[in-house]
Design a protein around this motif. Sequence first.
Motif, PDB file in Angstrom:
ATOM      1  N   GLU A  15       0.828  -1.195   0.000  1.00 35.14           N
ATOM      2  CA  GLU A  15       0.000   0.000   0.000  1.00 35.14           C
ATOM      3  C   GLU A  15       0.870   1.255   0.000  1.00 35.14           C
ATOM      4  O   GLU A  15       0.645   2.196  -0.736  1.00 35.14           O
ATOM      5  CB  GLU A  15      -0.891  -0.018   1.238  1.00 35.14           C
ATOM      6  N   ALA A  16       1.935   1.222   0.838  1.00 35.26           N
ATOM      7  CA  ALA A  16       2.798   2.393   0.961  1.00 35.26           C
ATOM      8  C   ALA A  16       3.498   2.719  -0.348  1.00 35.26           C
ATOM      9  O   ALA A  16       3.731   3.891  -0.658  1.00 35.26           O
ATOM     10  CB  ALA A  16       3.824   2.164   2.060  1.00 35.26           C
ATOM     11  N   ILE A  17       3.816   1.708  -1.133  1.00 32.69           N
ATOM     12  CA  ILE A  17       4.523   2.000  -2.397  1.00 32.69           C
ATOM     13  C   ILE A  17       3.542   2.205  -3.533  1.00 32.69           C
ATOM     14  O   ILE A  17       3.939   2.306  -4.703  1.00 32.69           O
ATOM     15  CB  ILE A  17       5.529   0.883  -2.776  1.00 32.69           C
ATOM     16  N   GLY A  18       2.273   2.229  -3.232  1.00 34.30           N
ATOM     17  CA  GLY A  18       1.289   2.520  -4.261  1.00 34.30           C
ATOM     18  C   GLY A  18       0.923   1.305  -5.095  1.00 34.30           C
ATOM     19  O   GLY A  18       0.526   1.439  -6.256  1.00 34.30           O
ATOM     20  N   GLY A  19       1.118   0.131  -4.540  1.00 34.69           N
ATOM     21  CA  GLY A  19       0.615  -1.071  -5.209  1.00 34.69           C
ATOM     22  C   GLY A  19       1.435  -1.555  -6.374  1.00 34.69           C
ATOM     23  O   GLY A  19       1.032  -2.456  -7.111  1.00 34.69           O
ATOM     24  N   GLU A  20       2.589  -1.007  -6.548  1.00 34.98           N
ATOM     25  CA  GLU A  20       3.390  -1.418  -7.697  1.00 34.98           C
ATOM     26  C   GLU A  20       4.883  -1.254  -7.400  1.00 34.98           C
ATOM     27  O   GLU A  20       5.254  -0.277  -6.742  1.00 34.98           O
ATOM     28  CB  GLU A  20       3.019  -0.544  -8.906  1.00 34.98           C
ATOM     29  N   GLY A  21       5.700  -2.163  -7.893  1.00 36.66           N
ATOM     30  CA  GLY A  21       7.144  -2.020  -7.724  1.00 36.66           C
ATOM     31  C   GLY A  21       7.777  -3.243  -7.072  1.00 36.66           C
ATOM     32  O   GLY A  21       7.164  -4.289  -6.943  1.00 36.66           O
ATOM     33  N   THR A  22       9.038  -3.048  -6.713  1.00 41.02           N
ATOM     34  CA  THR A  22       9.796  -4.167  -6.152  1.00 41.02           C
ATOM     35  C   THR A  22       9.988  -3.959  -4.655  1.00 41.02           C
ATOM     36  O   THR A  22      10.334  -2.858  -4.227  1.00 41.02           O
ATOM     37  CB  THR A  22      11.182  -4.228  -6.830  1.00 41.02           C
ATOM     38  N   ILE A  23       9.748  -5.014  -3.913  1.00 40.29           N
ATOM     39  CA  ILE A  23      10.031  -4.905  -2.488  1.00 40.29           C
ATOM     40  C   ILE A  23      10.977  -6.031  -2.065  1.00 40.29           C
ATOM     41  O   ILE A  23      11.201  -6.985  -2.801  1.00 40.29           O
ATOM     42  CB  ILE A  23       8.746  -4.954  -1.623  1.00 40.29           C
ATOM     43  N   VAL A  24      11.525  -5.858  -0.884  1.00 40.33           N
ATOM     44  CA  VAL A  24      12.424  -6.887  -0.379  1.00 40.33           C
ATOM     45  C   VAL A  24      12.083  -7.149   1.080  1.00 40.33           C
ATOM     46  O   VAL A  24      11.659  -6.260   1.811  1.00 40.33           O
ATOM     47  CB  VAL A  24      13.896  -6.485  -0.591  1.00 40.33           C
ATOM     48  N   HIS A  25      12.243  -8.397   1.451  1.00 40.02           N
ATOM     49  CA  HIS A  25      11.854  -8.834   2.783  1.00 40.02           C
ATOM     50  C   HIS A  25      13.120  -9.157   3.587  1.00 40.02           C
ATOM     51  O   HIS A  25      13.938  -9.959   3.163  1.00 40.02           O
ATOM     52  CB  HIS A  25      10.948 -10.073   2.643  1.00 40.02           C
ATOM     53  N   LEU A  26      13.279  -8.494   4.737  1.00 33.71           N
ATOM     54  CA  LEU A  26      14.430  -8.761   5.605  1.00 33.71           C
ATOM     55  C   LEU A  26      13.943  -9.462   6.859  1.00 33.71           C
ATOM     56  O   LEU A  26      13.016  -9.004   7.510  1.00 33.71           O
ATOM     57  CB  LEU A  26      15.115  -7.465   6.024  1.00 33.71           C
ATOM     58  N   THR A  27      14.594 -10.542   7.202  1.00 33.29           N
ATOM     59  CA  THR A  27      14.112 -11.261   8.380  1.00 33.29           C
ATOM     60  C   THR A  27      15.246 -11.980   9.107  1.00 33.29           C
ATOM     61  O   THR A  27      16.421 -11.789   8.784  1.00 33.29           O
ATOM     62  CB  THR A  27      12.983 -12.243   7.967  1.00 33.29           C
ATOM     63  N   GLY A  61       4.014 -15.654   4.512  1.00 37.46           N
ATOM     64  CA  GLY A  61       3.022 -14.580   4.621  1.00 37.46           C
ATOM     65  C   GLY A  61       3.287 -13.461   3.633  1.00 37.46           C
ATOM     66  O   GLY A  61       2.375 -12.978   2.936  1.00 37.46           O
ATOM     67  N   VAL A  62       4.553 -13.065   3.549  1.00 37.73           N
ATOM     68  CA  VAL A  62       4.910 -11.987   2.622  1.00 37.73           C
ATOM     69  C   VAL A  62       4.660 -12.438   1.178  1.00 37.73           C
ATOM     70  O   VAL A  62       4.106 -11.688   0.360  1.00 37.73           O
ATOM     71  CB  VAL A  62       6.383 -11.572   2.828  1.00 37.73           C
ATOM     72  N   LYS A  63       5.043 -13.656   0.883  1.00 39.51           N
ATOM     73  CA  LYS A  63       4.858 -14.173  -0.475  1.00 39.51           C
ATOM     74  C   LYS A  63       3.387 -14.148  -0.869  1.00 39.51           C
ATOM     75  O   LYS A  63       3.030 -13.819  -2.004  1.00 39.51           O
ATOM     76  CB  LYS A  63       5.398 -15.613  -0.541  1.00 39.51           C
ATOM     77  N   LYS A  64       2.562 -14.507   0.133  1.00 41.86           N
ATOM     78  CA  LYS A  64       1.128 -14.564  -0.137  1.00 41.86           C
ATOM     79  C   LYS A  64       0.614 -13.177  -0.545  1.00 41.86           C
ATOM     80  O   LYS A  64      -0.094 -13.029  -1.552  1.00 41.86           O
ATOM     81  CB  LYS A  64       0.403 -15.052   1.122  1.00 41.86           C
ATOM     82  N   ALA A  65       1.009 -12.184   0.217  1.00 43.01           N
ATOM     83  CA  ALA A  65       0.542 -10.825  -0.083  1.00 43.01           C
ATOM     84  C   ALA A  65       1.001 -10.398  -1.469  1.00 43.01           C
ATOM     85  O   ALA A  65       0.255  -9.763  -2.224  1.00 43.01           O
ATOM     86  CB  ALA A  65       1.055  -9.859   0.974  1.00 43.01           C
ATOM     87  N   ILE A  66       2.233 -10.760  -1.804  1.00 41.24           N
ATOM     88  CA  ILE A  66       2.765 -10.358  -3.109  1.00 41.24           C
ATOM     89  C   ILE A  66       2.035 -11.094  -4.234  1.00 41.24           C
ATOM     90  O   ILE A  66       1.698 -10.505  -5.261  1.00 41.24           O
ATOM     91  CB  ILE A  66       4.285 -10.603  -3.157  1.00 41.24           C
ATOM     92  N   ALA A  67       1.763 -12.370  -3.970  1.00 42.36           N
ATOM     93  CA  ALA A  67       1.070 -13.154  -4.992  1.00 42.36           C
ATOM     94  C   ALA A  67      -0.293 -12.533  -5.317  1.00 42.36           C
ATOM     95  O   ALA A  67      -0.751 -12.559  -6.466  1.00 42.36           O
ATOM     96  CB  ALA A  67       0.892 -14.583  -4.511  1.00 42.36           C
ATOM     97  N   GLU A  68      -0.897 -11.944  -4.306  1.00 44.04           N
ATOM     98  CA  GLU A  68      -2.216 -11.358  -4.521  1.00 44.04           C
ATOM     99  C   GLU A  68      -2.199 -10.132  -5.428  1.00 44.04           C
ATOM    100  O   GLU A  68      -3.248  -9.674  -5.880  1.00 44.04           O
ATOM    101  CB  GLU A  68      -2.851 -10.989  -3.171  1.00 44.04           C
ATOM    102  N   THR A  69      -1.020  -9.567  -5.655  1.00 38.08           N
ATOM    103  CA  THR A  69      -0.968  -8.395  -6.522  1.00 38.08           C
ATOM    104  C   THR A  69      -0.898  -8.779  -7.990  1.00 38.08           C
ATOM    105  O   THR A  69      -0.833  -7.904  -8.861  1.00 38.08           O
ATOM    106  CB  THR A  69       0.271  -7.528  -6.223  1.00 38.08           C
ATOM    107  N   ASN A  70      -0.877 -10.052  -8.257  1.00 37.58           N
ATOM    108  CA  ASN A  70      -0.832 -10.538  -9.640  1.00 37.58           C
ATOM    109  C   ASN A  70       0.328  -9.973 -10.437  1.00 37.58           C
ATOM    110  O   ASN A  70       0.172  -9.535 -11.573  1.00 37.58           O
ATOM    111  CB  ASN A  70      -2.137 -10.220 -10.355  1.00 37.58           C
ATOM    112  N   GLY A  71       1.466  -9.946  -9.815  1.00 37.29           N
ATOM    113  CA  GLY A  71       2.650  -9.559 -10.569  1.00 37.29           C
ATOM    114  C   GLY A  71       2.939  -8.075 -10.588  1.00 37.29           C
ATOM    115  O   GLY A  71       3.959  -7.652 -11.106  1.00 37.29           O
ATOM    116  N   LYS A  72       2.072  -7.283 -10.028  1.00 34.56           N
ATOM    117  CA  LYS A  72       2.372  -5.853 -10.004  1.00 34.56           C
ATOM    118  C   LYS A  72       3.527  -5.560  -9.058  1.00 34.56           C
ATOM    119  O   LYS A  72       4.314  -4.650  -9.298  1.00 34.56           O
ATOM    120  CB  LYS A  72       1.136  -5.076  -9.548  1.00 34.56           C
ATOM    121  N   VAL A  73       3.538  -6.336  -8.009  1.00 37.21           N
ATOM    122  CA  VAL A  73       4.646  -6.179  -7.062  1.00 37.21           C
ATOM    123  C   VAL A  73       5.538  -7.408  -7.170  1.00 37.21           C
ATOM    124  O   VAL A  73       5.052  -8.535  -7.195  1.00 37.21           O
ATOM    125  CB  VAL A  73       4.124  -6.047  -5.614  1.00 37.21           C
ATOM    126  N   THR A  74       6.824  -7.146  -7.282  1.00 34.04           N
ATOM    127  CA  THR A  74       7.750  -8.280  -7.318  1.00 34.04           C
ATOM    128  C   THR A  74       8.646  -8.224  -6.081  1.00 34.04           C
ATOM    129  O   THR A  74       8.814  -7.165  -5.468  1.00 34.04           O
ATOM    130  CB  THR A  74       8.645  -8.236  -8.565  1.00 34.04           C
TER     131      THR A  74
END
Lengths: 505, 359, 335, 331
Positions: free
Chosen positions: C148-160, C174-187
């Motif tokens: 949401e913060a990046i406007g629904g589009e772009g590349t993000i990275v997960h640090l854990t 969990g993170v993968k699931k959220a990304i999958a829901e964007t249908n490729g808009k977010v990678t």
Amino acid sequence: MTLFEASEIVKVFPGVRALDGVTLSLEAGSVHALLGENGAGKSTLIKVVTGLYRPDGGRLLLDGREVSFGSPHESAAAGIGVVHQERNLIPGFTVGENILLQKLPTNRGLVDRSAIRSEAARWLAELELDIDPDQPVTELSVAQAQLVEIAKALSVESRVLLLDEPTASITPNEAALLFRVVEKLKDDGRAVLFVSHKLEEVFQICDTVTVLRDGASVLSGGALSELTRDQVVDLMVGRVHEALNLPDRTVDTTVAPILELRGVGTATGHAEVDLTVGPGEIVGLYGLVGAGRSELAKALLGLDRITAGEVLVRGQAVKIRTVRDALRNHKIGYVTENRKEEGIFLEQSVARNIAVTIWDRLRKLLGYVPAKSETEIVSSYVEQLGIRIASPSQHAGTLSGGNQQKVSLAKWLAAQTEILIIDEPTVGIDVRTKDAFHTLIWDLAANGLAILLITSDLPEMITLADRVVVMRDHRIQGELPNTHDYDQMSQQVIRLIHAEGTTAA
Amino acid sequence: MSAPVSETATQALQEDTPVEKPPRGTPWWANQRIGLLLLVVLLGALFGVLRPAFFNQQLVIFPLLRDIAMFTVVGLAQLCVLSIGHMNLAVGRMAAFSMMITGISYDLWHFTLYSGLLVGLVAGTAIGALAGWVIARTGVNSFVVTLALDFLLLGMIPLVYTSLTDNAAFVTKPPGMRELRNYSLADVCVGNVCGSPAVPQLAIFAIVAMVVVGWIYSRTRLGRELLMTGSPVRAAELSGIPTARRVITAHAMSGCLAALAGFMLAVSTGSIKATIGEEFMLPSFLGPILGGTLLAGGFVSIWGTLIGTALTSVIRKGLDLLGVGLESLNIYLGLILLLALSTDRVRTVLSERQEVRRQ
Amino acid sequence: DSTSGAAPKDDASSGASSGPVTLKDGSKVKLALIPGGAHPYFQPWKTVAAVDKVDFRLADATFNETGEWDQGKQNNVINSLAAQGYNAFGIFGVSPTDINSTFEDLKAKGFAVGSLASCPAGDTNAADFCLSTDVEAAAYKAAKATIEAIGGEGTIVHLTGNNVDSNTQRRIAGVKKAIAETNGKVTELPVITDIDKDLSTAQKAVADLLASKGKEIKGIVTTAYNPAVAAADGVASSKLPIKVVAIDDDAKILAGIKSGGVAATVTQNPAGQAYIGGWLLALLQSKQCTMKTPGVIVDSGSFVVTKANVDTYDEERKAKTKALQPEFEKQLSCQ
Amino acid sequence: MKRFARSTEMTLLVIGIVFFIGLVIASGGDLLAANSLRVLLQFLAVPILIGLAQMVVLAVGQLNLAVGAIGGFAAAAMGVLMADHGVPVPLALLIGFLLAGVVGLLNGVLVVLTRINGFIVTLATMTILLGVQYRLVGTRTVDAYPQGLKTFGSAALFGVIPWIFVVALIVAGLLAVMLKRTVPGRQLLASGGNPIAARLSGISNDRSVIVAHALSGAILGVAAILTVASSPGVNKSIGGDWLLPSFAAPIIGGALLTGGSAVVLGTVLAAFIVRFVDTARAEFSLEPSWVNFVVGAVVLGSVVLGQVRTRRQDRRSVVKSPDAAVAGGVS
Ligand SMILES: Nc1ncnc2c1ncn2[C@@H]1O[C@H](COP(=O)(O)OP(=O)(O)OP(=O)(O)O)[C@@H](O)[C@H]1O
Ligand SMILES: Nc1ncnc2c1ncn2[C@@H]1O[C@H](COP(=O)(O)OP(=O)(O)OP(=O)(O)O)[C@@H](O)[C@H]1O
Ligand SMILES: [Mg+2]
Ligand SMILES: [Mg+2]
């Protein structure tokens, strides 16, 4: 004029009174010998004098004033230079730095390298040594290292110089150089203390003598010119010492040699080495330090690669890969010259030191070694070799050099070897033990062992060897039958060493 | 046995040189292991008085003994390489590696508890032997080789776990594992006589390991040769000991024992995971060294390892019971260790002084 | 910090007086709350343990973090506490795959055991109940917030954190699931794991990431403490337009939200876990109640905090805590 | 010069340069951007220092297992002093630095007094300091210290060379001069190279051991200062991962565990190489596990190479370092 005096020095270690009322005085312009058997306390006295050990009693006087040194630093500052019995150079440092280690010259807080270079060069020149002060000491030969240590002892502007067995590991030629230096120091009015087990040297260069026995001085400051060799030895051993008189032993030269080298070359640089040793024979391998004799022995044991020629044991060409192989399959043993690092296990019991070669033979199921048979064998050799110990479980490190050497030999006897390579067996060993060793080696040969004796001690060679083979620069220079005539033999040997021709280089 | 030395030579050698006596034996109170044992007993008594719960069989003694058993095995793993003057900085990671193999054998191949253990021991032995082989071949210091191996395994193990499992752990528990965790000697009966409920069955593994290692070092050729290999290696080589093989053996033994310790940890915590053995490195040194085993090699003490391990475990347990917080626990632990070791030194010095005075 | 202590106190009065299930006699219950090790997340437990003791009139309540993130040491701590008479345990298991064994042991000895703040890995829970953040859901929320913060589009990275921990695996899922829901808009770039051990490791990993991939990345979602602190700091100092979503509400991260350096954080409910957990454990150990279905899992809630609600999110959390009590009551059968 | 050409340093330099060029190519030149270079160097400062801190004690044949604990403790002390007690920055840093130095000194004194192996002593002090560090900061991350310090921590010369990196290099330079050109430095190395010979030459090995540990502590004090300056805050995790890199750098750099070697340059170069591995991981988005894998391989590879080389050199040499135990030293 008495420069230095030690009186009634006492030093106690847990378990021994190493010094028990020793008195010694050193005169300017004179060389004073300090003699005694192994463990008599010679090195301990030197360490007390230089402040390494604090004496438990007695006084030290320098120029008539009482002194006490808390560390070698203070004694050096007072002008006492010393060459210890132990190797004493720092690897990774240059020759110059090693020489001046006790007081590195500085310039505005930083070590002054050019001063080191020039000052070290001065001391090296005084010893007529052709060594670059900037060379790392790791590149020096044994003899060079020894001479550098002497330069180091001189470098504290020493008026008193203590030399603890400086000639133990150098050749007669180099020793002669050292003696010239000692003469010069003497003429300069310094006082020199000289410790050695080689009495010939002592009589050659010393003026006076102190003899220690069991930590006490039995003779303090006697004039050597008034003493005979025998008298000195008697004082050292504490009773009348008879000169060694080995019984006759005949070598049957018709028997085929048990060990034979044909044109052997090694990875360490030997070339075309031919050598034979027969059963019951003692073959002396003579040469200067670094001639490659020990390396040849190690190549025979499989520690270095043999690159050319062949080695025959009992007539069969063999390839020896490991020491165990040499021991188990060919019955070859090697008594090393480097006792402390290669010969014995200082932190282990005497029993284990001797038994190390026989476990292989004694082991039963699952490698179990029955303690009983082990002890039996060990104690039989302890007895035969007269290893004087309180119990076989005593650590070898607590023994004197002579006893350690016996232990180092005993393990090969226990292993029932038939070919024994003995390397410098009596370095740093006192007269009496030396004689006993000579008897022993002689006796082993008489019992049929084939012995290759590597030694740089010419009298020893002449006493024992049947034949003398001379090596130089990793090549055999020639071979001589032993005539047992010292003067003749030494001439011939020296001539062989310096003969050109056989040497390619 | 032929005696190549004749009477004359023997006589020549025996001429009346005095017997060289070793420094007199240190008095009993200067003996490191007795001192330690005393310390363990005293501390145990002290904790018991302060917190009677310290003697609770089920909740304190049982887990304490289980811990001591496991860390003793860890200590023995280190002891094997210390005996030749080496170190094994990868003990923990070797345990993790072998347990990974054991875990695979349970999870994928459905092995039984003990056949899985066996596979793990073999894997541990192999990885240890590998370390030993590298050291023997290259002559590089064991510290460095095992440190590097530790890095390598640290990198490799997680990769395997994440690719083979969902939870980054092998959770299959073969039958018998739970019993092994909880059963004590009370469940081992000979006729009517059963063992103490305070002693966990897992301790048997440690006892077996101690007996085997102890037997090797005190009774066999292998053990003797290992001790000689460490002190110094040149002398061993020149005495006909196959030092390269001994180096490999020592490291293989270390790996095998590390695997056993890993197994004991897996059993007592519950599953096989990548982090097994992470805590092993420091205890592995503490036990043997407190117990008198020399870092330089040449001398080992199996009992000492047990007592040294017991000391640290008892301290930790006691502090736990006293409710010492995390911030103070480590401080006390460190201080007590320093103290224990310093008193040892003080004892040695005192006994030496006494010796000198007696002369 | 300001957020932890307040919530339970309100609940306490309501819980003890108005709730249908009131603890009758807590005088035989000695409660121990045992986190995995020292971590800011658990600090509210310390205060809540004291609150529990007073509110429920327990014989004792303690907080012990000496386990040092080692399952063996934690087991020791638990056993020592049991030997001293503690009989109700709220535990965060260091190793999710091992903790069931510990629970089983404790259950076998007749203690009440609750799995707090983390549930055992796998499908079974050998404790009486599990009251924890659903880590996968929390990570999912965090990822959603990032997207949401990046406007629904772009590349993000997960640090854990620790890769070989089942909770980490859940977070990654969990993170993968959220990304999958964007249908490729977010990678998503490959997840960066194992950087929670210490702050400098995290800081270095973040700096390297920003140096090499900074221009591609639009958002960073962190699901571990040190990476969160490091990412907030790293992004702020690199001045890149990257949105950081953090985890938990450590003072440092809240400060970041207020200053804008952190776009959002997903906070959990440690105080609620400790308070409700303590109440439940007391009920169980005093034998007043039993669980209808032993091992039930309840989500203690996770809350997205942004600049907008940074001052009020605690109310939401308190409400959730309040709601937890009735939720559990349904699971209880009481005398 | 000829000696240098054959040295470990030369090998490392070549490896480093090749590695760096490879990385530059892989990043399509991005790595040469000011910011990338700055980040690369920024995280080199502390590894260089901890490597040097370990190298100094290795030089006398000792080990320091407490590197991380000393650094973490000092950093925590500085942070708490500034944030909680309002101590002015320079004073707080000075106190922290001195604390680290004193702890190092204490390590040395303990080793000498008790004759316990340095390995065990530093293990014990490590345990104690971990406790103290936790007592100081608890689970917080302390960051309420003056902005000026943080500005220094992130400031860079010409926007490329971070000041903290410059500080690390200065420390390395000073250490090199100290070890190569001052009397205490030479004595320290002499003790490490051959303790018996050093003692016979009037050098106090005890003093060398104490000096080495104290120096190690002081260097860690500087590392702690740089950490406080450059990290987002101070918490109990600081120093947690210093131990392994502290060994990796000097060992790759050619230090002998038996003592006697001063490889300042080697240690610095090795730190660079390890850092490049990190950078490569980020560049290729590899799992962090690979870093350990690669570092393990590099350590092993470089020591094997080094060993082969020294063996070749040793073949004809006489003066050998004594068979000191790895961690033995004085005891
Ligand atoms: N540091 C020490 N601790 C205990 N005993 C010692 C120590 N140094 C020497 N000794 C003992 O003191 C005695 C004298 O030894 P010292 O080395 O002075 O003999 P030495 O005359 O130099 O013999 P060598 O001719 O073999 O060199 C020996 O019994 C020796 O074992
Ligand atoms: N102790 C030693 N350690 C290493 N190298 C040595 C040693 N002694 C000699 N060397 C070197 O090894 C080469 C051959 O030495 P080797 O020991 O085989 O000679 P050697 O004739 O047995 O003399 P030595 O009387 O020294 O035993 C020489 O180049 C020499 O400089
Ligand atoms: Mg002597
Ligand atoms: Mg020789």
